[in-house]
Design an enzyme around this catalytic site. Structure first.
Site: not given
Length: 466
Positions: A159, A367
């Site tokens: 992730h 991110d």
């Protein structure tokens, strides 16, 4: 068909509507809820060191999902979780090398907990089961399962970003770590740049070979790699926003805004999210745009995270100080330009807040994806949508290129983007929103789940691996 076993560091709360432990938990729980399966992970509880492993595994049911959790003792929490996972890997994977620290004892604790997870899973795993592992906490889990004789299909979805080899090699144990990752059958990434960074390491540092369709041959194994951008339930999030639009909380918010435009940000309290830079950009916007004084308010929700880690304590103090200073500089008796809230909100409560915002400000320094950006867009009223300002270093920027993309290190550009967003004409806002919604409908949460699971169940097609 064989069962699906999901493994992650934490397991999401069972109670509907409770805050989850970030995008991973929200995405996995939503995906599993439709098909069912088994989910194993840490309970979040830490017990004294006198309680020695193996620790009990507790089973609970949540609809069609069986949840299996186990505790960690203090030593394992300190070395595995606080130490190697979040003291070493998290900053390295987010290119914050100056914040990374390494200790071989922490790495040993990390491998030890991966091994204990493998031991617990082996107790209920059958040879036909397919195992889907999540994130940077469990890079060594496939190797631990293989050492226990598992020949199952085992996949990893990361992730977070994956760093370039030169950054990854700042970790003294990088060779051992990447060798362990190569025991997975499928490794999924949020973006192509992340996948290429992993492949570059395998090819250059491990002598691997690139085959067709993202398959890497290394160490006598075939490892499939792919890009699987995680999505959201677009229609469900919009429905949640509409259902709570007239709640007492939203009525109070609208009354307090008194017609002012709302700029909204929601993040975990983490140094990778670029919050100090965001506050500085907002301050610059106010300094350069006096006409917006008393016409706009910025609400920053910073969800507490890893509060026992010094770096997180420091950023919390920094943000509290900056919020007070900015308000002290610009506030009037009837206007507070910056609202800073350091607490959690349930997702169903955030959706109407997103929908009420004229601007969503999502500017992480780095991110993997950032589901807040997608949730903000999904929650908007398509007739009168808000504007998304998005860091180009978020994985979501690869899909949501109709947002106003900014460099989070460029204070001046972010201030200018705020001015542009607040003044954007309705037709342009509608066009940008429609373009982002079209992409999000294609790359839905269901598609993320189905693509990864289908690829995991399909062996890599290689003639042979030398």
């Amino acid at each position: 068909m064989s069962r699906l076993i999901v493994v992650s560091n934490r397991v999401a709360p069972i109670t509907e509507g409770e805050p989850t432990a970030g995008g991973l938990a929200a995405g996995v729980m939503d995906a599993l809820r439709q098909k069912g399966g088994r989910w194993f992970g840490w309970s979040g509880q830490v017990v004294p060191d006198m309680v020695t492993p193996p620790l009990p595994v507790v089973e609970q049911r949540s609809g069609s999902i069986s949840l299996y959790t186990t505790d960690l003792n203090q030593r394992d929490y300190d070395t595995y979780y606080r130490g190697f996972a979040n003291g070493t890997l998290w900053p390295i994977f987010h290119y914050q090398t100056e914040l990374a620290r390494f200790d071989w004892a922490d790495f040993e604790g990390y491998r030890r907990v991966n091994g204990r997870f493998a031991e617990a899973i082996s107790a209920f795993m059958t040879p036909e089961d397919v195992v889907w592992v999540h994130d940077y906490h469990l890079l060594c889990l496939a190797k631990a399962l293989r050492q226990r004789g598992a020949r199952n299909r085992i996949g990893l979805f990361l992730h977070t970003p994956f760093p370039a080899p030169a950054v990854m090699m700042n970790v003294p144990a990088h060779a051992e770590l990447l060798a362990a990752m190569c025991q997975y059958d499928l490794i999924g990434f949020q973006t192509e740049s992340d996948r290429l960074a992993f492949a570059d390491y395998v090819l250059r540092e491990m002598g691997g070979e690139a085959r067709a369709d993202g398959v890497l041959a290394v160490g006598g194994r075939a490892i499939r790699t792919g890009v699987y951008p995680i999505g959201v339930h677009v229609d469900m999030l919009r429905a949640e926003a509409e259902a709570a639009a007239d709640s007492p909380q939203m009525q109070a918010l609208r009354a307090s805004l008194n017609g002012r435009a709302l700029v909204m940000s929601v993040d975990r309290l983490d140094y990778s999210k670029g919050l100090p830079q965001r506050f500085a950009a907002y301050e610059r916007f106010l300094a350069e745009n006096a006409g917006w004084h008393r016409q706009v308010e910025f609400a920053q929700i910073a969800v507490p995270s890893r509060s026992d880690v010094q770096a997180y304590q420091e950023i919390r103090r920094q943000l509290e100080g900056e919020a007070g200073r900015i308000n002290g500089r610009f506030a009037e008796l009837d206007w507070t330009p910056l609202r800073y809230l350091n607490r959690s909100f349930a997702r169903r409560d955030l959706m109407p807040l997103y929908a009420a915002a004229a601007v969503g400000l999502v500017t992480p320094l780095r991110d993997g994806m950032n589901l807040v950006a997608k949730e903000f867009v999904a929650a908007q009223d398509p007739v009168d949508p808000g504007v998304l300002i998005l860091s180009r270093f978020a994985g979501a920027a690869r899909e949501l290129d109709a947002a106003l993309l900014v460099n989070p290190h460029d204070e001046q550009a972010m201030a200018a983007a705020l001015a542009q967003a607040l003044a954007m004409p309705l037709q342009e806002r509608r066009e940008r929103h429609a373009a982002m919604m079209a992409v999000m409908r294609r790359n839905s949460l269901e598609r993320w789940r189905d693509r990864f699971e289908n690829d995991l169940r399909t062996p890599a097609a290689l003639e042979s691996v030398a």
